[in-house]
Design a protein around this motif. Structure first.
Motif, PDB file in Angstrom:
ATOM      1  N   ASP A  19     -10.316 -20.854  26.655  1.00 23.23           N
ATOM      2  CA  ASP A  19      -8.879 -20.642  26.767  1.00 23.23           C
ATOM      3  C   ASP A  19      -8.166 -21.811  27.422  1.00 23.23           C
ATOM      4  O   ASP A  19      -7.051 -22.178  27.029  1.00 23.23           O
ATOM      5  CB  ASP A  19      -8.590 -19.367  27.572  1.00 23.23           C
ATOM      6  CG  ASP A  19      -8.889 -18.106  26.787  1.00 23.23           C
ATOM      7  OD1 ASP A  19      -9.286 -18.220  25.608  1.00 23.23           O
ATOM      8  OD2 ASP A  19      -8.730 -17.005  27.350  1.00 23.23           O
ATOM      9  N   SER A  20      -8.787 -22.409  28.436  1.00 19.66           N
ATOM     10  CA  SER A  20      -8.108 -23.493  29.159  1.00 19.66           C
ATOM     11  C   SER A  20      -7.815 -24.672  28.240  1.00 19.66           C
ATOM     12  O   SER A  20      -6.780 -25.333  28.375  1.00 19.66           O
ATOM     13  CB  SER A  20      -8.932 -23.941  30.359  1.00 19.66           C
ATOM     14  OG  SER A  20     -10.200 -24.421  29.953  1.00 19.66           O
TER      15      SER A  20
ATOM     16  N   PHE B 113      -7.212 -24.501  24.937  1.00 19.24           N
ATOM     17  CA  PHE B 113      -6.108 -24.120  24.065  1.00 19.24           C
ATOM     18  C   PHE B 113      -4.790 -24.114  24.831  1.00 19.24           C
ATOM     19  O   PHE B 113      -3.742 -24.514  24.308  1.00 19.24           O
ATOM     20  CB  PHE B 113      -6.390 -22.751  23.446  1.00 19.24           C
ATOM     21  CG  PHE B 113      -7.382 -22.788  22.327  1.00 19.24           C
ATOM     22  CD1 PHE B 113      -6.983 -22.641  21.009  1.00 19.24           C
ATOM     23  CD2 PHE B 113      -8.726 -22.990  22.585  1.00 19.24           C
ATOM     24  CE1 PHE B 113      -7.903 -22.680  19.967  1.00 19.24           C
ATOM     25  CE2 PHE B 113      -9.655 -23.030  21.552  1.00 19.24           C
ATOM     26  CZ  PHE B 113      -9.243 -22.880  20.232  1.00 19.24           C
ATOM     27  N   GLU B 114      -4.821 -23.670  26.084  1.00 18.47           N
ATOM     28  CA  GLU B 114      -3.606 -23.639  26.894  1.00 18.47           C
ATOM     29  C   GLU B 114      -3.113 -25.051  27.200  1.00 18.47           C
ATOM     30  O   GLU B 114      -1.907 -25.321  27.152  1.00 18.47           O
ATOM     31  CB  GLU B 114      -3.876 -22.871  28.183  1.00 18.47           C
ATOM     32  CG  GLU B 114      -4.100 -21.376  27.964  1.00 18.47           C
ATOM     33  CD  GLU B 114      -4.755 -20.692  29.152  1.00 18.47           C
ATOM     34  OE1 GLU B 114      -5.015 -21.391  30.166  1.00 18.47           O
ATOM     35  OE2 GLU B 114      -5.037 -19.489  29.058  1.00 18.47           O
ATOM     36  N   THR B 115      -4.028 -25.962  27.506  1.00 22.31           N
ATOM     37  CA  THR B 115      -3.641 -27.344  27.779  1.00 22.31           C
ATOM     38  C   THR B 115      -3.070 -28.007  26.538  1.00 22.31           C
ATOM     39  O   THR B 115      -2.071 -28.730  26.608  1.00 22.31           O
ATOM     40  CB  THR B 115      -4.849 -28.152  28.297  1.00 22.31           C
ATOM     41  OG1 THR B 115      -5.354 -27.546  29.481  1.00 22.31           O
ATOM     42  CG2 THR B 115      -4.448 -29.594  28.591  1.00 22.31           C
TER      43      THR B 115
ATOM     44  N   ALA C 132      -1.511 -26.594  24.128  1.00 26.64           N
ATOM     45  CA  ALA C 132      -0.170 -26.050  23.865  1.00 26.64           C
ATOM     46  C   ALA C 132       0.859 -26.575  24.864  1.00 26.64           C
ATOM     47  O   ALA C 132       2.006 -26.852  24.512  1.00 26.64           O
ATOM     48  CB  ALA C 132      -0.211 -24.524  23.911  1.00 26.64           C
ATOM     49  N   ARG C 133       0.435 -26.736  26.107  1.00 28.70           N
ATOM     50  CA  ARG C 133       1.350 -27.133  27.177  1.00 28.70           C
ATOM     51  C   ARG C 133       1.565 -28.642  27.221  1.00 28.70           C
ATOM     52  O   ARG C 133       2.677 -29.124  27.451  1.00 28.70           O
ATOM     53  CB  ARG C 133       0.795 -26.651  28.515  1.00 28.70           C
ATOM     54  CG  ARG C 133       1.677 -26.936  29.720  1.00 28.70           C
ATOM     55  CD  ARG C 133       1.062 -26.381  31.006  1.00 28.70           C
ATOM     56  NE  ARG C 133      -0.221 -26.994  31.332  1.00 28.70           N
ATOM     57  CZ  ARG C 133      -1.392 -26.385  31.210  1.00 28.70           C
ATOM     58  NH1 ARG C 133      -1.462 -25.144  30.755  1.00 28.70           N
ATOM     59  NH2 ARG C 133      -2.519 -27.010  31.531  1.00 28.70           N
TER      60      ARG C 133
ATOM     61  N   ARG D  97      -8.788 -29.912  20.805  1.00 29.34           N
ATOM     62  CA  ARG D  97      -8.704 -28.514  20.364  1.00 29.34           C
ATOM     63  C   ARG D  97      -8.930 -28.393  18.858  1.00 29.34           C
ATOM     64  O   ARG D  97      -9.657 -27.510  18.398  1.00 29.34           O
ATOM     65  CB  ARG D  97      -7.331 -27.931  20.715  1.00 29.34           C
ATOM     66  CG  ARG D  97      -7.171 -26.456  20.331  1.00 29.34           C
ATOM     67  CD  ARG D  97      -5.730 -26.089  20.099  1.00 29.34           C
ATOM     68  NE  ARG D  97      -5.145 -26.848  18.990  1.00 29.34           N
ATOM     69  CZ  ARG D  97      -3.850 -26.868  18.703  1.00 29.34           C
ATOM     70  NH1 ARG D  97      -2.995 -26.200  19.469  1.00 29.34           N
ATOM     71  NH2 ARG D  97      -3.396 -27.586  17.681  1.00 29.34           N
TER      72      ARG D  97
ATOM     73  N   ASP E 221      -8.717 -18.247  16.482  1.00 29.95           N
ATOM     74  CA  ASP E 221      -7.847 -17.855  17.582  1.00 29.95           C
ATOM     75  C   ASP E 221      -8.002 -16.373  17.924  1.00 29.95           C
ATOM     76  O   ASP E 221      -8.020 -15.992  19.099  1.00 29.95           O
ATOM     77  CB  ASP E 221      -6.395 -18.156  17.223  1.00 29.95           C
ATOM     78  CG  ASP E 221      -5.522 -18.332  18.450  1.00 29.95           C
ATOM     79  OD1 ASP E 221      -5.968 -19.036  19.386  1.00 29.95           O
ATOM     80  OD2 ASP E 221      -4.412 -17.773  18.483  1.00 29.95           O
TER      81      ASP E 221
ATOM     82  N   ARG F  98      -9.561 -14.772  21.540  1.00 25.95           N
ATOM     83  CA  ARG F  98      -8.756 -13.889  22.374  1.00 25.95           C
ATOM     84  C   ARG F  98      -9.480 -12.599  22.768  1.00 25.95           C
ATOM     85  O   ARG F  98      -9.028 -11.902  23.680  1.00 25.95           O
ATOM     86  CB  ARG F  98      -7.440 -13.569  21.667  1.00 25.95           C
ATOM     87  CG  ARG F  98      -6.515 -14.772  21.554  1.00 25.95           C
ATOM     88  CD  ARG F  98      -5.229 -14.432  20.820  1.00 25.95           C
ATOM     89  NE  ARG F  98      -4.391 -15.608  20.632  1.00 25.95           N
ATOM     90  CZ  ARG F  98      -3.547 -16.098  21.537  1.00 25.95           C
ATOM     91  NH1 ARG F  98      -3.452 -15.502  22.724  1.00 25.95           N
ATOM     92  NH2 ARG F  98      -2.822 -17.155  21.286  1.00 25.95           N
TER      93      ARG F  98
ATOM     94  N   ARG G 298     -10.957 -27.901  32.673  1.00 20.02           N
ATOM     95  CA  ARG G 298     -10.029 -26.983  33.338  1.00 20.02           C
ATOM     96  C   ARG G 298      -9.046 -27.718  34.240  1.00 20.02           C
ATOM     97  O   ARG G 298      -7.921 -27.264  34.456  1.00 20.02           O
ATOM     98  CB  ARG G 298     -10.802 -25.939  34.146  1.00 20.02           C
ATOM     99  CG  ARG G 298     -11.706 -25.063  33.303  1.00 20.02           C
ATOM    100  CD  ARG G 298     -12.367 -23.963  34.099  1.00 20.02           C
ATOM    101  NE  ARG G 298     -11.434 -22.902  34.463  1.00 20.02           N
ATOM    102  CZ  ARG G 298     -11.018 -21.947  33.638  1.00 20.02           C
ATOM    103  NH1 ARG G 298     -11.434 -21.929  32.372  1.00 20.02           N
ATOM    104  NH2 ARG G 298     -10.189 -21.019  34.062  1.00 20.02           N
TER     105      ARG G 298
END
Length: 635
Positions: free
Chosen positions: A20-21, A23-25, A27-28, A55, A172, A176, A250
């Motif tokens: 998840d980290s 994918f979050e990075t 996106a951000r 990713r 995805d 999740r 992370r």
């Protein structure tokens, strides 16, 4: 018993899996460089891979894994060195809910067979043709194994092509549904005695110490405003290496990979990537120190280096007294000496690490106080940490501004440490493993009311810093009833540049003894510096006497830290080193003490039968002068 737990609570609980980290990075901050990959045209040039590129590679590979039938809960082994593809494969597997089973690339055929069968792996990723042959030779006993994927044969491209028809949403949606308490890794212990056991580590367990370290110490990995850069060269098949990988992903650090553990490869990678933070094990730091010294001596400036090293240790010890409130810090004379050596010596030593490293972490085994002070004194403070496979990595860290060399610091927030009456260290917290797969009895044996019995011995000082003194099973009891922890003696022996490895023995013997192997590179350098006269037999005899006297000095230096009853009274220099190939070391480079004692039983018996005090050591000779060179790393 005595307890120690820091007051700060653990961080917010994890809500998903390790992937998840990433994918979050992405996106951000999609353009954030996350991986550094060597250029095919020039190995000294590193190409940055952004978060979104990383990713997308993970997603494309994950689609290929799904197309091959890899499902949540499936176990896939990775038998490869620390390389770029290792990271991409592990995150692709976590993205689909599969479990990674790391295998040391140095593992024997029997070890590979045991792990693949015990874990029930459905696939294995290997590096080269030799590994394919190793796995192929045991396939008949592995009914669950369906795939053998070879990195050097372009398997990543093949898998990506196979999964092209699947949409991004497939990966995805699988990512999740990965839960924090799902198993992420089955990491096999080194197996210093008996069969290695598979430790089931959850996504939460692996993330917990990483997130705590990032929150409390993340700002120390690089100067303010700069992205931290880390060279990953320790095996990802060990929990320490896995922890480094998770910390980088992370924490948003730029990570490069170096698969070769040779001196030349590490030197080249450090100089070209120029990391801001160094992760290592004591043996690497010991090797660094010895090669600094050898390079100085070869240039004729050994005496200069030794004076500079002594000043570095004195300076660091004075700084430590100051930060712990026990003194005023370095005096004027010491500051002037240190400033002189900073210009002439220390900056050159740091240039061997790329020139940007100011802090480092050592793990895997305790780091000697002497070595810790040396590196702090030359401008690279080394945090000595502590952790186990069963704790998903790190348990302790040095508190910033209150660091104390010779200890492993204090527990991370959320972790608790208890020292039992017999000195064994017990721990509990969010990063504890889920158990040994397929062995409930072994799990129950080490988990006692929620506390993990580590098998390590240690003590807490008056300020609640933890010091590791050895392994419970390694304690030697002489025939006179004296209990001796061998680790400290072995550590001090290895500080001598000629000593490569040392194993302290003495169970049921009248005194403590040691088996010693020599550093081949430093031995060649030492021999060249003798300049002995006479014919061949005379020179050989003089060289043997000089060598014995030099090793005796190393033994005397080690003995200076213990009582007479604990000191080494006899020793034997062995012709061959302990290594994985001859069965004397585990894949994680730990000593197989029982095997060493069994193999060298004749030499040990002869050593005690021929027991003598020997002649007094001769005073050491110091060559003078050191050429102005930056190349002071491994030679």
């Amino acid at each position: 018993m005595r307890d120690l737990a820091l007051a700060p609570p653990p961080l917010s609980p994890l809500t998903g899996g390790l992937a998840d980290s990433l994918f979050e990075t992405a996106a951000r901050n999609p353009t954030l460089p996350m991986l550094a990959r060597r250029s095919d045209a020039d190995p000294a040039v590193w190409r940055e891979v952004t978060a979104v590129e990383f990713r997308d590679e993970v997603v494309d590979l994950a689609k290929g894994l799904i197309a091959c039938g890899i499902s949540p809960g499936d176990r896939v082994a990775i038998l490869a060195r620390t390389r770029y593809e290792w990271t991409v494969f592990s995150y692709a597997l976590w993205a689909v809910g599969a479990e990674v089973v790391p295998i040391y690339p140095t593992s024997s055929r029997d070890q590979v067979e045991w792990i693949l069968r015990d874990a029930g792996c459905v696939a294995v990723v290997v590096e080269d043709e030799q590994s394919v042959m190793t796995v192929g030779s045991v396939c008949a006993s592995l009914p669950s194994l369906r795939h053998v994927w070879q990195l050097d044969a372009g398997v990543m491209d093949t898998l990506v092509a196979r999964g092209e028809f699947l949409p991004f949403a497939t990966v995805d949606s699988m990512r999740r549904i990965v839960l924090p308490d799902s198993t992420a890794v089955v990491a096999y212990t080194s197996g210093t005695s008996g069969r290695a056991m598979g430790c089931a580590l959850s996504h939460r367990g692996l993330a917990s110490p990483c997130d705590t370290l990032i929150a409390g110490w993340g700002h120390t990995v690089a100067p303010p405003g700069e992205q931290g850069v880390v060279l990953a060269f320790l095996p990802f098949s060990h929990v320490y290496g896995l922890m480094i990988q998770s910390l980088c992903v992370r924490g948003g650090l730029l990570m490069g990979h170096e698969p070769a553990m040779t001196a030349e490869a590490l030197s080249s990678a450090l100089r070209s990537l120029r990391p801001t933070y160094l992760y290592a094990v004591p043996s690497v730091l010991e090797k660094l120190y010895k090669n600094f010294l050898r390079t100085a001596q070869k240039a004729g400036r050994g005496a200069l280096f030794e004076r500079a090293a002594e000043t570095a240790r004195d300076f660091a010890a004075a700084l430590e007294r100051q930060r712990l409130g026990r003194g005023a810090g370095p005096g004027l004379d010491l500051r002037l000496q240190h400033a002189l050596y900073e210009r002439t010596v220390y900056r050159r030593l740091r240039s061997a690490l790329g020139g940007r490293v100011r802090r480092a972490t050592s793990g895997g085994s305790p780091l000697s106080r002497e070595l810790s002070l040396f590196f702090e004194g030359i401008g690279v403070y080394v945090h000595d940490g502590y952790g186990l496979t069963e704790t998903s990595g790190g348990l302790t860290m040095q508190p910033l501004g209150r660091e104390k060399s010779g200890t492993v610091g204090q527990p991370l927030p959320g972790m608790e440490i208890r020292v039992a009456d017999d000195g064994e260290i017990l721990v509990r917290g969010p990063s504890l493993f889920q158990g040994y797969i397929g062995d409930e009895a072994a799990t129950l044996e080490v988990l006692r009311g929620g506390w993990l019995a580590t098998g390590d011995l240690g003590h807490l000082d008056d300020e609640n810093y933890l010091a590791i003194t050895g392994r419970k099973k390694d304690i030697i009891i002489t025939s006179g009833g004296k209990s001796v922890a061998p680790a400290a003696l072995e550590q001090r022996l290895r500080m001598h540049p000629l000593v490569h490895q040392a194993v302290v023995v003495g169970d049921n013997r009248p005194c403590v003894g040691a088996l010693i192997t020599l550093d081949p590179e430093f031995l060649t350098h030492w021999r060249a510096g003798l300049a002995l006269q006479g014919d061949a037999p005379v020179r050989e005899a003089r060289e043997e006497n000089a060598l014995r006297e030099e090793v005796a000095r190393a033994v005397a230096a080690a003995n200076s830290a213990v009582s007479r009853s604990e000191s080494i009274r006899v020793f034997r220099v062995l012709p061959d080193p302990f290594d994985v190939a001859n069965g004397m070391l585990t894949p994680s480079m730990k000593l197989r003490r029982d095997e060493i004692v069994r193999t060298y039983a004749f030499e040990i018996d002869a050593m005690y039968e021929a027991r003598s005090h020997g002649r007094p050591p001769a005073p050491p000779q110091e060559p003078a002068g050191w050429e102005d060179s930056d190349n002071v790393f491994f030679r």
